[in-house]
Design an enzyme around this catalytic site. Structure first.
Site, PDB file in Angstrom:
ATOM      1  N   GLY A  14       0.824  -1.208   0.000  1.00  0.00           N
ATOM      2  CA  GLY A  14       0.000   0.000   0.000  1.00  0.00           C
ATOM      3  C   GLY A  14       0.852   1.250   0.000  1.00  0.00           C
ATOM      4  O   GLY A  14       1.966   1.248   0.526  1.00  0.00           O
ATOM      5  N   GLY A  16       0.200   5.180   0.992  1.00  0.00           N
ATOM      6  CA  GLY A  16      -0.726   6.203   1.462  1.00  0.00           C
ATOM      7  C   GLY A  16      -0.148   7.578   1.229  1.00  0.00           C
ATOM      8  O   GLY A  16       0.858   7.733   0.533  1.00  0.00           O
ATOM      9  N   THR A  17      -0.795   8.562   1.807  1.00  0.00           N
ATOM     10  CA  THR A  17      -0.365   9.939   1.596  1.00  0.00           C
ATOM     11  C   THR A  17       0.986  10.208   2.247  1.00  0.00           C
ATOM     12  O   THR A  17       1.824  10.871   1.666  1.00  0.00           O
ATOM     13  CB  THR A  17      -1.401  10.912   2.186  1.00  0.00           C
ATOM     14  OG1 THR A  17      -2.008  10.281   3.308  1.00  0.00           O
ATOM     15  CG2 THR A  17      -2.470  11.240   1.161  1.00  0.00           C
ATOM     16  N   TYR A  18       1.198   9.658   3.427  1.00  0.00           N
ATOM     17  CA  TYR A  18       2.453   9.956   4.099  1.00  0.00           C
ATOM     18  C   TYR A  18       3.259   8.722   4.464  1.00  0.00           C
ATOM     19  O   TYR A  18       4.260   8.815   5.154  1.00  0.00           O
ATOM     20  CB  TYR A  18       2.199  10.842   5.322  1.00  0.00           C
ATOM     21  CG  TYR A  18       1.644  10.125   6.532  1.00  0.00           C
ATOM     22  CD1 TYR A  18       2.504   9.657   7.518  1.00  0.00           C
ATOM     23  CD2 TYR A  18       0.283   9.915   6.687  1.00  0.00           C
ATOM     24  CE1 TYR A  18       2.008   8.997   8.626  1.00  0.00           C
ATOM     25  CE2 TYR A  18      -0.210   9.253   7.788  1.00  0.00           C
ATOM     26  CZ  TYR A  18       0.658   8.800   8.760  1.00  0.00           C
ATOM     27  OH  TYR A  18       0.178   8.143   9.849  1.00  0.00           O
ATOM     28  N   SER A  19       2.844   7.577   3.988  1.00  0.00           N
ATOM     29  CA  SER A  19       3.548   6.358   4.378  1.00  0.00           C
ATOM     30  C   SER A  19       3.420   5.293   3.303  1.00  0.00           C
ATOM     31  O   SER A  19       2.551   5.375   2.438  1.00  0.00           O
ATOM     32  CB  SER A  19       2.949   5.829   5.674  1.00  0.00           C
ATOM     33  OG  SER A  19       1.593   5.508   5.457  1.00  0.00           O
ATOM     34  N   SER A  20       4.306   4.295   3.365  1.00  0.00           N
ATOM     35  CA  SER A  20       4.135   3.107   2.532  1.00  0.00           C
ATOM     36  C   SER A  20       3.974   1.915   3.459  1.00  0.00           C
ATOM     37  O   SER A  20       4.509   1.906   4.564  1.00  0.00           O
ATOM     38  CB  SER A  20       5.355   2.836   1.646  1.00  0.00           C
ATOM     39  OG  SER A  20       6.150   3.963   1.524  1.00  0.00           O
ATOM     40  N   VAL A  21       3.225   0.919   2.998  1.00  0.00           N
ATOM     41  CA  VAL A  21       2.998  -0.265   3.820  1.00  0.00           C
ATOM     42  C   VAL A  21       3.600  -1.482   3.109  1.00  0.00           C
ATOM     43  O   VAL A  21       3.418  -1.651   1.904  1.00  0.00           O
ATOM     44  CB  VAL A  21       1.489  -0.471   4.097  1.00  0.00           C
ATOM     45  CG1 VAL A  21       1.258  -1.736   4.921  1.00  0.00           C
ATOM     46  CG2 VAL A  21       0.905   0.746   4.820  1.00  0.00           C
ATOM     47  N   LYS A  36       4.321  -0.280   8.468  1.00  0.00           N
ATOM     48  CA  LYS A  36       3.936   1.024   7.919  1.00  0.00           C
ATOM     49  C   LYS A  36       5.108   1.968   8.119  1.00  0.00           C
ATOM     50  O   LYS A  36       5.503   2.254   9.252  1.00  0.00           O
ATOM     51  CB  LYS A  36       2.689   1.518   8.635  1.00  0.00           C
ATOM     52  CG  LYS A  36       2.116   2.800   8.063  1.00  0.00           C
ATOM     53  CD  LYS A  36       0.700   3.017   8.578  1.00  0.00           C
ATOM     54  CE  LYS A  36       0.106   4.291   8.019  1.00  0.00           C
ATOM     55  NZ  LYS A  36      -1.329   4.410   8.327  1.00  0.00           N
ATOM     56  N   ASP A 132     -12.009   8.421   8.716  1.00  0.00           N
ATOM     57  CA  ASP A 132     -11.748   7.918   7.362  1.00  0.00           C
ATOM     58  C   ASP A 132     -12.250   6.487   7.214  1.00  0.00           C
ATOM     59  O   ASP A 132     -11.565   5.624   6.675  1.00  0.00           O
ATOM     60  CB  ASP A 132     -10.255   8.011   7.035  1.00  0.00           C
ATOM     61  CG  ASP A 132      -9.989   7.935   5.516  1.00  0.00           C
ATOM     62  OD1 ASP A 132     -10.951   8.101   4.731  1.00  0.00           O
ATOM     63  OD2 ASP A 132      -8.831   7.705   5.133  1.00  0.00           O
TER      64      ASP A 132
END
Ligand code: ADP
Length: 313
Positions: A14, A16-21, A36, A132
């Site tokens: 994944g 996201g806006t401020y992170s990768s998973v 994360k 969210d």
């Protein structure tokens, strides 16, 4: 303490806006985890502050079966990053509802919905609004447990009396399709009931097998809401004082057509719960705890047990 060397990164799952998973394996145990990652030399300095808030909130929510568990935190100097370590869950509700090979019976939907509301009741009871809720943030384990995930936008709230004096909240939260009307109209004082609207969207989506309010812009979103749920009465528009009320007020009032839209796919008690969750008036949505007491859950067919849900590939 956990160390980055203790994990083998498998693949990115994944962004996201401020992170990768990443999916990863804990070498000592062989167990799968989700890592994360936030870089603390990120070009976006806000990202570290967001992660700090996410950690605080996950700790406050610790120990509930329907909230994703934070297992630990790793700081890695060599990669200038912080990793949050979570139990790995194989599925999310977005994947399952959009998969043509997966079908949901009413007892299954009831089981997922009960778990979602239990998770939300726990968050709200601990003073956290998620902000969210959407199918992509509802993870599902191979044992059928649903867990609320991604507290990256979550915030603490101050109950009732203090709220008038509380700092204004941003109305730019909640993914557009799941965003409640008060946020679209620019409310800066709002309540955990924003999550109940989103839960209503998820509930309808599980029956319809597609997102039910897929607006492309904020204007289109509010008009889709009014067309489905009806538009607010005249005195609402006179008194609301909401920032965008004048822009979004429809030329003529819309009646609710929620019943017509879902009567074919939802039983009566499900329709009633849906109408409560998708109330234009936030106060009329009640609470997650009250929703769990709805007739829907007391009426057959009863929710199945998580362990008896199908094991998806
Ligand atoms: P962001 O806040 O950056 O969007 P999320 O926490 O939503 O990050 O994670 C992004 C994606 O990573 C999710 O949509 C999901 O696909 C995957 N993911 C996150 N947590 C887990 C987990 N515990 N198990 C499996 N996949 C996960």
């Amino acid at each position: 303490p956990l160390r980055a060397e203790g994990f083998e990164k498998l693949e990115k799952v994944g962004q996201g806006t401020y992170s990768s998973v990443f999916r990863a394996r804990e070498l000592a145990t062989g167990r799968l985890v989700a890592l994360k990652k936030v870089r603390f030399d990120s070009v976006e300095p806000e990202s570290v502050r967001f992660m700090a808030r996410e950690i605080l909130i996950l700790r406050r929510l610790r120990g509930h079966p329907n909230v994703v568990a934070l297992d630990g935190i790793i700081t890695s100097r060599s990669s200038s990053a912080i990793y949050l370590v979570f139990e790995y869950l194989d599925h999310d509700l977005a994947g399952l509802t959009s998969d043509p090979d997966v079908s949901f019976s009413e007892p299954q939907i009831k089981c997922y919905m009960r778990q979602l509301l239990e998770g939300l009741a726990h968050c709200h009871g601990r003073g956290v609004m998620h902000r969210d809720i959407k199918c992509a943030n509802l993870l599902v384990s191979s044992g059928g447990e649903l867990k609320v995930a991604d507290f990256g936008l979550a915030n603490l709230f101050t109950p009732s009396a203090a709220s008038a004096a509380a700092a204004p909240l941003t109305s730019r939260v909640v993914t557009l399709w799941y965003r409640p009307p008060e946020l679209l109209l620019g409310a800066t004082a709002y309540e955990p009931s924003v999550d109940l609207w989103s839960a209503g969207c998820v509930f309808a989506e599980m029956h319809a097998r597609r997102p039910v309010l897929p607006g492309r812009t904020e204007v289109e979103q509010i008009h889709k809401i009014f067309k489905l749920c009806g538009s607010p009465p005249d005195d609402f528009w006179r008194r609301s004082g909401l920032a965008h009320a004048a822009v979004f007020r429809p030329q003529q009032p819309y009646p609710s057509r929620l019943r017509e839209a879902f009567a074919g796919s939802m039983p009566e008690h499900a329709l009633r719960l849906l109408a409560t969750l998708l109330s234009l008036d936030p106060a009329a949505r009640g609470t997650a705890a009250a929703a769990l007491d709805a007739e829907y859950f007391a009426t057959p067919p009863h929710a199945c047990e998580p362990a008896s849900l199908p094991r998806y590939a």
